[in-house]
Motif scaffolding. Structure first.
Motif, short mmCIF file in Angstrom:
data_model
loop_
_atom_site.label_atom_id
_atom_site.label_comp_id
_atom_site.label_asym_id
_atom_site.label_seq_id
_atom_site.Cartn_x
_atom_site.Cartn_y
_atom_site.Cartn_z
N ASP A 44 72.03 55.40 -20.09
CA ASP A 44 72.35 53.98 -20.27
C ASP A 44 71.11 53.26 -20.79
O ASP A 44 70.14 53.90 -21.20
CB ASP A 44 72.82 53.39 -18.94
CG ASP A 44 73.70 52.15 -19.10
OD1 ASP A 44 73.76 51.62 -20.22
OD2 ASP A 44 74.30 51.72 -18.10
N ASP A 46 68.51 49.83 -19.54
CA ASP A 46 68.20 48.94 -18.42
C ASP A 46 67.11 47.97 -18.82
O ASP A 46 66.20 48.30 -19.60
CB ASP A 46 67.73 49.75 -17.21
CG ASP A 46 68.87 50.45 -16.50
OD1 ASP A 46 69.34 49.91 -15.49
OD2 ASP A 46 69.28 51.53 -16.94
N SER A 256 68.88 42.90 -8.45
CA SER A 256 70.15 43.42 -8.95
C SER A 256 71.27 42.99 -8.00
O SER A 256 71.29 43.38 -6.83
CB SER A 256 70.11 44.95 -9.05
OG SER A 256 71.35 45.46 -9.49
N ASN A 258 74.87 43.30 -6.78
CA ASN A 258 75.95 44.27 -6.80
C ASN A 258 77.21 43.68 -6.16
O ASN A 258 77.27 43.55 -4.93
CB ASN A 258 75.54 45.54 -6.04
CG ASN A 258 74.33 46.20 -6.65
OD1 ASN A 258 74.24 46.32 -7.86
ND2 ASN A 258 73.38 46.61 -5.82
N ASP A 302 75.68 44.71 -12.36
CA ASP A 302 76.50 45.75 -12.98
C ASP A 302 77.74 45.96 -12.13
O ASP A 302 77.79 46.86 -11.30
CB ASP A 302 75.71 47.04 -13.12
CG ASP A 302 76.48 48.14 -13.84
OD1 ASP A 302 77.48 47.81 -14.52
OD2 ASP A 302 76.09 49.32 -13.74
N GLN A 323 83.01 40.87 -18.22
CA GLN A 323 82.11 41.99 -17.97
C GLN A 323 81.14 42.17 -19.14
O GLN A 323 79.94 42.42 -18.93
CB GLN A 323 82.92 43.27 -17.74
CG GLN A 323 82.11 44.55 -17.65
CD GLN A 323 81.44 44.74 -16.31
OE1 GLN A 323 81.48 43.86 -15.45
NE2 GLN A 323 80.83 45.90 -16.11
N LYS A 327 77.01 42.03 -19.02
CA LYS A 327 76.15 43.08 -19.56
C LYS A 327 75.19 42.49 -20.60
O LYS A 327 74.01 42.86 -20.65
CB LYS A 327 77.01 44.17 -20.19
CG LYS A 327 76.22 45.36 -20.72
CD LYS A 327 75.54 46.14 -19.61
CE LYS A 327 74.88 47.40 -20.14
NZ LYS A 327 74.16 48.14 -19.07
N ASP A 330 72.46 40.73 -18.80
CA ASP A 330 71.51 41.68 -18.22
C ASP A 330 70.40 42.03 -19.20
O ASP A 330 69.23 42.15 -18.81
CB ASP A 330 72.23 42.96 -17.79
CG ASP A 330 73.11 42.77 -16.56
OD1 ASP A 330 73.03 41.70 -15.93
OD2 ASP A 330 73.87 43.70 -16.24
#
Length: 365
Positions: A44, A46, A256, A258, A302, A323, A327, A330
């Motif tokens: 991915d 980050d 982060s 969650n 995420d 979503q 992202k 982020d």
């Protein structure tokens, strides 16, 4: 999975009755896992203090989080994937690393800059990952730029962090703080430590940072949006406050968020099936990111299982678009991305935030 049992370390933390109930829930699952295969591995990107980096995320299959084996957190079902016997040998864990390196070689054009290793527990707990294995893993990835491991604050130690920084690898410890509010962490999450323990772990990371000549060390705080027993508005307010408090702690450079999802063999799962829990709205995630965009830390989210009934969701029509905006935020940390998404269900979310109370939650499904 290994049979959940309390050890001396886990007893007497004020939650023995709660843990007994959690152990009964966890004992319903019977499954075995190969100690030579990782739980999961993926590639991915980050956001890090040094910019966006390609990442290889590894979830090692260990004997499981010691707190979860005692009963553990109300929302976490990861211990159900742990191997039998409560421990995994050094050779087996290194076999898992080899599988992950093979996955990277087959699916990436070049090695990832960032390595993230989780155990669904504490990588720095030597009952899960021994010192020999920790140092061997550090040696294996000595040519990478950055390393992230996950741990409860109890096990964060400047000497353990130094196993990575001595190679010149910037190293972060991700701590599942869940909330900066001790009452919520204790009563809603069933996690035993206090915010002061998180601050102590940040101080250990800062000491490791000072001692490292050519590498940095820091803390990444993991927060849980909407643990059980909180209304949507209570969860939102607590998250905003928690992000602000974490960002103010020296040594904590990333937060982060969650959003809670419904994992099997957990207390949240039992509540969900009794119509007593709804995962958070994605609109709540977007709102929180907008409200905290100016804090002195990287703030990311995420949402796992977004758009499903068991994951954070809106009306299903707009979930993917929201979503994507999350992202995008982020990676760019630009709250204006949320101005580009809208849906009629946003009015329903606003109504829930305004009117939902503890005695009538969840107000909507």
């Amino acid at each position: 999975m290994s049979k959940p049992t309390p050890d001396v370390y886990e007893q007497g933390k004020g939650m023995d009755a709660h843990n007994q109930a959690m152990r009964e829930i966890r004992s319903r699952k019977e499954a075995s896992y190969d100690p030579h295969e990782p739980t999961r591995v993926w590639l991915d990107e980050d956001n890090t203090p040094d910019g966006v980096k390609s990442s290889l995320t590894i979830i090692l299959n260990t004997g499981g989080c010691r707190w979860a084996r005692a009963g553990g957190c109300t929302m976490c079902g990861y211990v159900a994937e742990s191997v039998d016997g409560g421990s995994v040998s050094h050779d087996a864990l290194m076999d898992q690393i080899d599988v992950c390196l093979a996955h990277e070689a087959d699916n990436a054009d070049e090695p990832a800059d960032l390595i993230k290793i989780y155990t669904s527990g504490s990588f720095l707990d030597e009952r899960e990952v021994g010192a020999e294995t920790r140092r061997a893993i550090a040696d294996t990835f000595a040519d990478r730029e950055r390393f992230v491991v996950e741990s409860l604050p109890d096990f964060v130690d400047r000497e353990k962090i130094a196993d990575f920084t001595r190679h010149g690898i910037d190293t972060d410890v991700a701590i599942g703080l869940e909330t900066a509010t001790d009452r919520v962490r204790h009563d809603c999450v069933n996690k035993y430590f206090d915010f002061a323990d998180f601050e102590d772990a940040c101080a250990e990371a800062a000491a490791a940072d000072d001692a490292a000549s050519d590498a940095a060390a820091g803390i990444k705080a993991y927060l849980l949006l909407k643990p059980p027993f909180l209304t949507e508005s209570e969860a939102v307010d607590d998250m905003i406050s928690s992000i602000e408090r974490c960002a103010a702690v020296a040594g904590c450079h990333t937060v982060s968020m969650n959003p809670c999802n419904v994992q099997r063999y957990t207390m949240v799962d039992d509540l969900y099936f009794e119509d007593g829990y709804r995962p958070p709205w994605l609109w709540s995630v977007a709102h929180i990111l907008e409200e905290t965009a100016d804090v002195d830390a990287i703030v990311v989210s995420d949402p796992v299982g977004h758009g499903s009934d068991r994951g954070p969701h809106n009306c299903q029509e707009c979930d993917d678009n929201v979503q994507k905006a999350i992202k995008d935020f982020d990676l760019r940390q630009d709250p204006s991305v949320f101005e580009q998404v809208s849906c009629e269900c946003e009015l329903t979310w606003e109504t829930v935030v305004e009117r939902e109370r503890s005695f009538n939650q969840p107000l909507t499904r």
